[in-house]
Write a protein that holds these residues in place. Structure first.
Motif, mmCIF file in Angstrom:
data_model
loop_
_atom_site.group_PDB
_atom_site.id
_atom_site.type_symbol
_atom_site.label_atom_id
_atom_site.label_comp_id
_atom_site.label_asym_id
_atom_site.label_seq_id
_atom_site.Cartn_x
_atom_site.Cartn_y
_atom_site.Cartn_z
ATOM 1 N N SER A 263 3.260 -14.492 -9.346
ATOM 2 C CA SER A 263 4.135 -14.588 -7.993
ATOM 3 C C SER A 263 4.229 -13.348 -7.280
ATOM 4 C CB SER A 263 5.343 -15.123 -8.545
ATOM 5 O OG SER A 263 5.454 -16.471 -9.293
ATOM 6 N N ARG A 264 4.221 -13.174 -6.190
ATOM 7 C CA ARG A 264 4.351 -11.949 -5.113
ATOM 8 C C ARG A 264 4.641 -12.196 -4.027
ATOM 9 N NH1 ARG A 264 -2.129 -11.815 -5.878
ATOM 10 N NH2 ARG A 264 -1.681 -13.148 -7.596
ATOM 11 N N LEU A 265 5.132 -11.063 -3.346
ATOM 12 C CA LEU A 265 5.627 -11.064 -1.862
ATOM 13 C C LEU A 265 4.743 -9.938 -1.219
ATOM 14 C CD1 LEU A 265 7.123 -12.228 0.683
ATOM 15 C CD2 LEU A 265 8.933 -10.463 -0.261
ATOM 16 N N GLY A 266 4.260 -10.016 -0.319
ATOM 17 C CA GLY A 266 3.313 -9.117 0.225
ATOM 18 C C GLY A 266 3.305 -8.731 1.979
ATOM 19 N N PHE A 267 2.844 -7.400 2.302
ATOM 20 C CA PHE A 267 3.033 -7.252 3.903
ATOM 21 C C PHE A 267 1.475 -6.436 3.795
ATOM 22 C CE2 PHE A 267 6.973 -6.904 2.025
ATOM 23 C CZ PHE A 267 7.796 -7.611 2.903
ATOM 24 N N LYS A 268 0.902 -7.067 4.514
ATOM 25 C CA LYS A 268 -0.480 -6.348 4.989
ATOM 26 C C LYS A 268 -0.641 -6.125 6.509
ATOM 27 C CE LYS A 268 -3.198 -10.383 4.542
ATOM 28 N NZ LYS A 268 -4.386 -11.119 3.714
ATOM 29 N N GLY A 269 -1.117 -5.044 7.006
ATOM 30 C CA GLY A 269 -1.250 -4.674 8.245
ATOM 31 C C GLY A 269 -2.756 -4.109 8.790
ATOM 32 N N ARG A 270 -2.880 -4.108 10.034
ATOM 33 C CA ARG A 270 -4.174 -3.344 10.490
ATOM 34 C C ARG A 270 -3.940 -2.940 11.926
ATOM 35 N NH1 ARG A 270 -9.843 -4.277 9.817
ATOM 36 N NH2 ARG A 270 -10.907 -3.700 11.829
ATOM 37 N N GLU A 271 -4.286 -1.855 12.284
ATOM 38 C CA GLU A 271 -4.118 -1.410 13.553
ATOM 39 C C GLU A 271 -5.554 -0.819 14.175
ATOM 40 O OE1 GLU A 271 -2.048 2.113 16.098
ATOM 41 O OE2 GLU A 271 -2.140 2.489 13.816
ATOM 42 N N ASP A 272 -5.960 -1.249 15.376
ATOM 43 C CA ASP A 272 -7.299 -1.074 15.925
ATOM 44 C C ASP A 272 -6.893 0.160 16.473
ATOM 45 O OD1 ASP A 272 -9.680 -0.986 17.302
ATOM 46 O OD2 ASP A 272 -9.477 -2.588 18.521
ATOM 47 N N LEU A 273 -7.999 1.172 16.022
ATOM 48 C CA LEU A 273 -7.986 2.608 16.537
ATOM 49 C C LEU A 273 -8.797 2.938 17.419
ATOM 50 C CD1 LEU A 273 -7.260 4.470 12.991
ATOM 51 C CD2 LEU A 273 -5.693 3.649 14.774
ATOM 52 N N GLY A 274 -9.827 1.767 17.651
ATOM 53 C CA GLY A 274 -10.972 1.832 18.764
ATOM 54 C C GLY A 274 -12.211 2.613 18.120
ATOM 55 N N GLY A 275 -13.434 2.119 18.818
ATOM 56 C CA GLY A 275 -14.582 2.462 18.228
ATOM 57 C C GLY A 275 -15.201 1.921 16.882
ATOM 58 N N GLY A 276 -14.573 0.938 16.495
ATOM 59 C CA GLY A 276 -14.912 0.202 15.498
ATOM 60 C C GLY A 276 -13.954 0.385 14.224
ATOM 61 N N MET A 277 -13.081 1.628 14.621
ATOM 62 C CA MET A 277 -12.161 1.926 13.313
ATOM 63 C C MET A 277 -10.583 1.167 13.490
ATOM 64 S SD MET A 277 -11.243 5.716 12.229
ATOM 65 C CE MET A 277 -13.037 6.066 11.880
ATOM 66 N N ALA A 278 -10.169 1.097 12.250
ATOM 67 C CA ALA A 278 -8.959 0.554 12.133
ATOM 68 C C ALA A 278 -8.038 1.122 10.946
ATOM 69 C CB ALA A 278 -8.979 -0.842 11.810
ATOM 70 N N ALA A 279 -6.620 1.248 11.102
ATOM 71 C CA ALA A 279 -6.086 1.619 9.967
ATOM 72 C C ALA A 279 -5.525 0.446 9.305
ATOM 73 C CB ALA A 279 -4.890 2.417 10.509
ATOM 74 N N VAL A 280 -5.462 0.550 7.919
ATOM 75 C CA VAL A 280 -4.859 -0.623 7.258
ATOM 76 C C VAL A 280 -3.852 -0.421 6.214
ATOM 77 C CG1 VAL A 280 -7.185 -1.963 7.607
ATOM 78 C CG2 VAL A 280 -6.815 -0.644 5.514
ATOM 79 N N PHE A 281 -3.108 -1.120 5.929
ATOM 80 C CA PHE A 281 -2.130 -0.888 4.747
ATOM 81 C C PHE A 281 -1.851 -2.161 4.055
ATOM 82 C CE2 PHE A 281 1.242 -2.383 7.648
ATOM 83 C CZ PHE A 281 1.874 -3.313 6.933
ATOM 84 N N LEU A 282 -1.383 -1.958 2.624
ATOM 85 C CA LEU A 282 -0.983 -3.426 1.845
ATOM 86 C C LEU A 282 0.149 -2.982 1.097
ATOM 87 C CD1 LEU A 282 -3.138 -6.226 0.554
ATOM 88 C CD2 LEU A 282 -1.345 -5.133 -0.864
ATOM 89 N N LEU A 283 1.141 -3.555 0.894
ATOM 90 C CA LEU A 283 2.183 -3.445 0.020
ATOM 91 C C LEU A 283 2.627 -4.626 -0.653
ATOM 92 C CD1 LEU A 283 4.634 -1.188 2.549
ATOM 93 C CD2 LEU A 283 3.180 -0.402 0.562
ATOM 94 N N GLU A 284 2.155 -4.954 -1.884
ATOM 95 C CA GLU A 284 2.562 -6.090 -2.778
ATOM 96 C C GLU A 284 3.648 -5.980 -3.744
ATOM 97 O OE1 GLU A 284 -0.912 -9.159 -2.981
ATOM 98 O OE2 GLU A 284 -0.915 -8.149 -4.944
ATOM 99 N N ASN A 285 4.580 -6.840 -3.823
ATOM 100 C CA ASN A 285 5.631 -6.729 -4.853
ATOM 101 C C ASN A 285 5.469 -7.876 -5.800
ATOM 102 O OD1 ASN A 285 8.519 -8.563 -5.223
ATOM 103 N ND2 ASN A 285 8.670 -6.283 -5.893
ATOM 104 N N GLY A 286 5.650 -7.795 -6.983
ATOM 105 C CA GLY A 286 5.550 -8.704 -8.174
ATOM 106 C C GLY A 286 6.700 -9.175 -8.481
ATOM 107 N N PHE A 287 7.051 -10.339 -8.703
ATOM 108 C CA PHE A 287 8.576 -10.824 -9.313
ATOM 109 C C PHE A 287 8.225 -12.037 -10.029
ATOM 110 C CE2 PHE A 287 7.519 -13.245 -5.377
ATOM 111 C CZ PHE A 287 8.077 -14.676 -5.911
ATOM 112 N N ASN A 288 9.238 -12.341 -10.918
ATOM 113 C CA ASN A 288 9.182 -13.435 -11.890
ATOM 114 C C ASN A 288 10.111 -14.770 -11.309
ATOM 115 O OD1 ASN A 288 7.747 -11.974 -13.701
ATOM 116 N ND2 ASN A 288 9.727 -10.911 -14.307
ATOM 117 N N ALA A 289 9.474 -15.774 -10.964
ATOM 118 C CA ALA A 289 10.130 -16.872 -10.211
ATOM 119 C C ALA A 289 10.853 -17.518 -11.049
ATOM 120 C CB ALA A 289 9.020 -17.968 -9.708
ATOM 121 N N ASP A 290 10.900 -17.361 -12.582
ATOM 122 C CA ASP A 290 11.743 -18.046 -13.345
ATOM 123 C C ASP A 290 13.077 -17.224 -13.561
ATOM 124 O OD1 ASP A 290 10.311 -15.910 -14.534
ATOM 125 O OD2 ASP A 290 10.348 -16.985 -16.594
#
Length: 331
Positions: free
Chosen positions: A56-83
Motif C-alpha cells: 500500500s502506498r501514496l505517491g507523487f510524481k512529476g515532470r517538467e519539460d525543459l525543452g530540446g527533448g529534456m525533462a526534469a522528473v521526480f518521484l516521492l512514494e510513501n508506504g503505509f499499512n492499511a490495516d
C-alpha cells in the motif's frame, strides 16, 4: 528606461514560468486482505494484513519539460499499512522511493532512494509473481536487493531492443568509498514476445574486506495464451558461501482473470546443504480497471535446517505455508 524595460519583460517571464510548470500526478495503492500462515514453531496464525499483492502506498510524481527533448522528473512514494494506518519501511516518510533526475534522448539519470536494476530484472522479467508479490513470490527464496539508498542510476535508451541500466549506491563512509557501497546493473533485450535480461548486484561490507554478490539471468516468452518465465541466479558471499537459485513458472489467462503458477528452488552449495523448494499458485480477478481480488497459496520444503518462510509484498512471513485472500485498489 531600465524600469520601463523591466516592466515590459515581466509578462514574458511569467508566461515562460507558466509554460515550464511541473505536471504532478498523485497516485497510490490500497491493498488489504487475510493471510493464514502455518508451519511455524509457534503454531498457525491468521492476520488481517496490508500490502499482500502490492505494498500500500501514496505517491507523487512529476515532470517538467525543459525543452530540446529534456525533462526534469521526480518521484516521492510513501508506504503505509492499511490495516493499522502506520507508516511502512520502518517509518520512513518516503521509504518506497524518493528520487529526482533528468531524462532526454540520451537516457535518464536519477538520484535518490530507488529500486535496484537487479530487483527490476527479477520483478519484470524473471518471476511470474513479480508484479504482484503474493505468497508464491520468488523473493521468498531468492535475494531481491529491492531498494538502494544514495543511488545514482542511468538508464539508456533502447537500441534495437537492447537497454542498459547502471547504478551506484554510495556507502558514504569517510576514508574509504568502497565500504558499504553497492554496485548494480542490467542489460536486457525485448523483441516481440521475448524478453531476456542479465543483472548483477554487489554489496561491500562495512570494512570493504568482503562482499555479497548476486548474478541473475532471466527470461520470459509471451505466446499469447500463455507467458512462460525462467530464471537462474548465482549467489556468492559473504565468505565462502555459495548458492544457486532457479525460478520457473507461467501466467495463464483464465476467463476474465489470470492464473499464476511457479516453482522456485534454492540449492545451497555450502557443506550444510540447506536447500529449499517452493510451489506457488495464485488467481487474480479484475473487478474493474482499478480494482481486483486475489487468492494465493504457497508452500516451502526446507531441508537440513533451512528456515525460509512464505511471505508477501510487505511481510516476510512466519511459517513455511501461507494462504492469501484480498482486494487491491489502484488510484
Amino acid at each position: 528606461m531600465n524600469k520601463f524595460l523591466f516592466a515590459l519583460a515581466l509578462p514574458a517571464l511569467f508566461s515562460a514560468s507558466a509554460l515550464a510548470q511541473t505536471n504532478v500526478t498523485v497516485y497510490g495503492v490500497v491493498d488489504a486482505g487475510l493471510v493464514r500462515e502455518s508451519g511455524a514453531p509457534t503454531g498457525p496464525v491468521t492476520n488481517l494484513s496490508s500490502g499482500i499483492a502490492s505494498g500500500s502506498r501514496l505517491g507523487f510524481k512529476g515532470r517538467e519539460d525543459l525543452g530540446g527533448g529534456m525533462a526534469a522528473v521526480f518521484l516521492l512514494e510513501n508506504g503505509f499499512n492499511a490495516d493499522t494506518g502506520a507508516a511502512g519501511q520502518s517509518g520512513l516518510l518516503f521509504g518506497r522511493q524518493a528520487f529526482v533526475g533528468l531524462t532526454g534522448r540520451l537516457g535518464a539519470l536519477t538520484l535518490g532512494r530507488q529500486y535496484s536494476p537487479y530487483y527490476k530484472t527479477l520483478r519484470d522479467v524473471g518471476d511470474p509473481f513479480g508484479a504482484v508479490s503474493l505468497a508464491g513470490r520468488a523473493g521468498n527464496l531468492l535475494a531481491t536487493n529491492t531498494r538502494t539508498d544514495n543511488m545514482v542510476e542511468y538508464v539508456s535508451p533502447a537500441f534495437g531492443g537492447v537497454r542498459a541500466d547502471l547504478a551506484y549506491g554510495a556507502g558514504e563512509t569517510a576514508g574509504d568509498s568502497a565500504r558499504n557501497r553497492s554496485l548494480s546493473g542490467s542489460l536486457g533485450y525485448t523483441g516481440g514476445p521475448l524478453g531476456v535480461q542479465l543483472a548483477y548486484h554487489r554489496i561491500d561490507n562495512a570494512t570493504a574486506t568482503d562482499a555479497t554478490s548476486n548474478a541473475l539471468l532471466a527470461a520470459n516468452y509471451n505466446a499469447g495464451w500463455i507467458t512462460a518465465y525462467l530464471s537462474y541466479a548465482v549467489n556468492k558471499g559473504p565468505g565462502t558461501a555459495r548458492g544457486d537459485d532457479m525460478v520457473a513458472g507461467v501466467a495463464l489467462p483464465v476467463r476474465t482473470g489470470k492464473l499464476l503458477l511457479s516453482h522456485v528452488r534454492h540449492d545451497d552449495r555450502a557443506a550444510v546443504n540447506r536447500d529449499a523448494t517452493q510451489w506457488g499458485i495464485a488467481y487474480l480477478l479484475p473487478l474493474s480497471k482499478r480494482t481486483d481480488v486475489y487468492a494465493a497459496y504457497a508452500a516451502i520444503d526446507n531441508r537440513n535446517g533451512a528456515a525460509y518462510k512464505v511471505g508477501n509484498a510487505t511481510d516476510r512471513g512466519t511459517g513455511d505455508r501461507a494462504f492469501n485472500l484480498g482486494v487491491r485498489h489502484n488510484f
